[in-house]
Scaffold this motif. Structure first.
Motif, short mmCIF file in Angstrom:
data_model
loop_
_atom_site.label_atom_id
_atom_site.label_comp_id
_atom_site.label_asym_id
_atom_site.label_seq_id
_atom_site.Cartn_x
_atom_site.Cartn_y
_atom_site.Cartn_z
N CYS A 59 0.85 -1.19 0.00
CA CYS A 59 0.00 0.00 0.00
C CYS A 59 0.89 1.24 0.00
CB CYS A 59 -0.91 -0.01 1.23
SG CYS A 59 -1.81 1.54 1.49
N PRO A 60 0.62 2.22 -0.87
CA PRO A 60 1.44 3.43 -0.89
C PRO A 60 1.21 4.32 0.33
CG PRO A 60 -0.38 3.62 -2.43
CD PRO A 60 -0.40 2.21 -1.93
N GLN A 61 0.15 4.02 1.09
CA GLN A 61 -0.16 4.84 2.26
C GLN A 61 0.49 4.27 3.53
OE1 GLN A 61 -2.37 7.60 2.00
NE2 GLN A 61 -2.61 7.30 -0.20
N CYS A 62 0.13 3.01 3.85
CA CYS A 62 0.59 2.43 5.11
C CYS A 62 1.66 1.37 4.93
CB CYS A 62 -0.60 1.83 5.88
SG CYS A 62 -1.32 0.37 5.10
N ARG A 63 2.01 1.04 3.67
CA ARG A 63 3.05 0.06 3.35
C ARG A 63 2.69 -1.37 3.75
NH1 ARG A 63 6.07 0.63 -0.45
NH2 ARG A 63 7.73 -0.62 0.47
N ALA A 64 1.42 -1.64 3.96
CA ALA A 64 1.00 -3.01 4.26
C ALA A 64 1.05 -3.85 2.99
CB ALA A 64 -0.41 -3.02 4.84
N LEU A 65 1.47 -5.11 3.10
CA LEU A 65 1.52 -6.00 1.95
C LEU A 65 0.10 -6.29 1.47
CD1 LEU A 65 3.35 -7.79 0.13
CD2 LEU A 65 2.96 -9.64 1.76
N GLN A 66 -0.09 -6.19 0.16
CA GLN A 66 -1.41 -6.40 -0.44
C GLN A 66 -1.54 -7.82 -1.00
OE1 GLN A 66 -3.79 -3.69 -0.23
NE2 GLN A 66 -2.10 -3.30 1.20
N LEU A 98 12.31 -10.01 -5.86
CA LEU A 98 10.95 -10.21 -5.35
C LEU A 98 10.94 -11.00 -4.05
CD1 LEU A 98 8.92 -10.94 -8.62
CD2 LEU A 98 9.06 -8.81 -7.31
N GLN A 99 11.82 -11.99 -3.95
CA GLN A 99 11.85 -12.78 -2.72
C GLN A 99 12.33 -11.93 -1.54
OE1 GLN A 99 10.26 -15.20 -2.18
NE2 GLN A 99 10.45 -16.87 -3.62
N ARG A 100 13.18 -10.95 -1.81
CA ARG A 100 13.59 -10.05 -0.74
C ARG A 100 12.43 -9.15 -0.29
NH1 ARG A 100 18.62 -9.82 -3.68
NH2 ARG A 100 17.89 -7.99 -4.86
N LEU A 101 11.45 -8.99 -1.18
CA LEU A 101 10.29 -8.17 -0.85
C LEU A 101 9.20 -8.95 -0.13
CD1 LEU A 101 9.71 -5.99 -4.06
CD2 LEU A 101 10.44 -5.17 -1.81
N VAL A 102 8.93 -10.18 -0.59
CA VAL A 102 7.72 -10.87 -0.15
C VAL A 102 7.96 -12.20 0.57
CG1 VAL A 102 6.40 -9.81 -2.01
CG2 VAL A 102 7.43 -12.07 -2.38
N PRO A 104 8.22 -15.01 3.22
CA PRO A 104 7.59 -15.10 4.55
C PRO A 104 8.53 -14.82 5.72
CG PRO A 104 6.84 -16.90 3.17
CD PRO A 104 7.92 -16.19 2.40
N ASP A 105 9.83 -15.07 5.56
CA ASP A 105 10.77 -14.82 6.64
C ASP A 105 10.77 -13.35 7.07
OD1 ASP A 105 11.45 -17.45 6.61
OD2 ASP A 105 13.41 -17.19 5.67
N PHE A 106 10.43 -12.46 6.13
CA PHE A 106 10.44 -11.03 6.44
C PHE A 106 9.13 -10.55 7.05
CE2 PHE A 106 13.36 -11.46 2.72
CZ PHE A 106 14.54 -11.17 3.41
N PHE A 107 8.18 -11.47 7.25
CA PHE A 107 6.87 -11.08 7.76
C PHE A 107 6.51 -11.82 9.04
CE2 PHE A 107 6.90 -9.83 3.39
CZ PHE A 107 6.16 -8.65 3.36
N SER A 118 2.08 -12.99 2.17
CA SER A 118 3.48 -13.24 1.81
C SER A 118 3.66 -14.68 1.34
CB SER A 118 4.40 -12.93 2.99
OG SER A 118 4.27 -13.88 4.03
N GLU A 119 2.96 -15.62 1.97
CA GLU A 119 3.02 -17.02 1.54
C GLU A 119 2.51 -17.15 0.10
OE1 GLU A 119 4.08 -19.76 2.90
OE2 GLU A 119 4.37 -19.33 5.03
N LYS A 120 1.40 -16.49 -0.18
CA LYS A 120 0.82 -16.57 -1.52
C LYS A 120 1.73 -15.91 -2.55
CE LYS A 120 -3.99 -16.68 0.08
NZ LYS A 120 -5.29 -15.96 0.11
N HIS A 121 2.27 -14.74 -2.20
CA HIS A 121 3.17 -14.05 -3.13
C HIS A 121 4.42 -14.88 -3.39
CE1 HIS A 121 1.49 -10.13 -3.97
NE2 HIS A 121 1.19 -9.93 -2.70
N SER A 122 5.00 -15.44 -2.34
CA SER A 122 6.23 -16.20 -2.48
C SER A 122 6.01 -17.43 -3.35
CB SER A 122 6.75 -16.62 -1.10
OG SER A 122 8.01 -17.24 -1.19
#
Length: 236
Positions: A59-66, A98-102, A104-107, A118-122
């Motif tokens: 999210c560009p506002q709160c930076r929550a993963l979409q 992309l893996q550095r972004l999404v 699961p270890d980072f969440f 994050s699981e779905k994105h990864s």
């Protein structure tokens, strides 16, 4: 002479002055379109009125993963042109990015919702990377995007001489008693796959999808032989 040049400059300036607002308008419209395609954030409700960031994972506002965007195909996710030819080095770099972004270890300290996303994105990134990395799966995916599927059991449509060749490879593999015998078969299959890959690339470049389908079917047969070789190498 100078009067003529001055008149020409005035005309050019008039054209430029009329073009700049138009160009800005087009740029603003493109940005507005991008924002309109950005769904509202599940966390803060923000979205279209904020700036659009990168791949729109956050999210560009709160930076929550979409959640993953169901409208994006593997090529879009991996930032590749929709082509059979793929720069595998760039593909690997994109995968790592992309893996550095999404991943699961980072969440681990985030909300359960973001953990699930994050699981779905990864998983999606892994599937996209593996699919586009290998020529056979890449070609099959390209055909799928075109609405063309290659069903299993298409022996009746294949060239009889080719099927005889595959049978001979299978017989040689069954009779192989040493690792050297298997390596010999494996080397021949690799050459065949390379030739097929080059032929498939040409077929896709020419938009000859029927030809591409035929070549990819052959590649799948060779891939089955390769899999049998791997299994035979595994000690019982």
């Amino acid at each position: 002479m100078w009067g003529g040049r001055a008149e020409a400059l005035v005309r050019l300036w008039g054209l430029w002055s009329s073009w700049v607002p138009l160009r800005r308008s087009l740029s603003c419209n493109a940005a507005s379109q991008a924002r309109s395609n950005f769904p509202r954030c599940w966390n803060c409700g923000g979205g279209p009125e904020g700036p659009v960031l990168g791949d729109m994972f956050f999210c560009p506002q709160c930076r929550a993963l979409q959640p993953p965007d169901p409208t994006r195909d593997y090529y879009s996710i991996m930032d590749c042109n929709r082509s059979f030819r793929v720069d595998t080095m760039k593909l690997q770099q994109r995968y790592q990015q992309l893996q550095r972004l999404v991943h699961p270890d980072f969440f681990s300290q985030k909300s359960q919702t973001e953990k699930d996303f994050s699981e779905k994105h990864s998983t999606l990134v892994n599937d996209a990377y593996k699919t586009l990395l290998a020529p056979l799966s890449r070609g099959l995916y390209l055909l799928k995007l075109r609405g063309i599927e290659i069903p299993e059991g298409t022996d009746s449509e294949m060239d009889k001489q080719f099927l005889m060749e595959i049978m001979e490879f299978n017989e040689k593999l069954a009779e192989a008693q040493s690792e050297a015998d298997m390596k010999e078969i494996e080397a021949i299959i690799k050459v065949k796959q390379k030739e097929c890959t080059e032929d498939a690339s040409q077929a896709f470049e020419q938009d000859d999808f029927e030809r591409a389908k035929e070549i990819l079917t052959k590649m799948r047969y060779f891939a089955n032989v390769e899999e049998k070789i791997k299994l035979k190498k595994i000690p019982l």
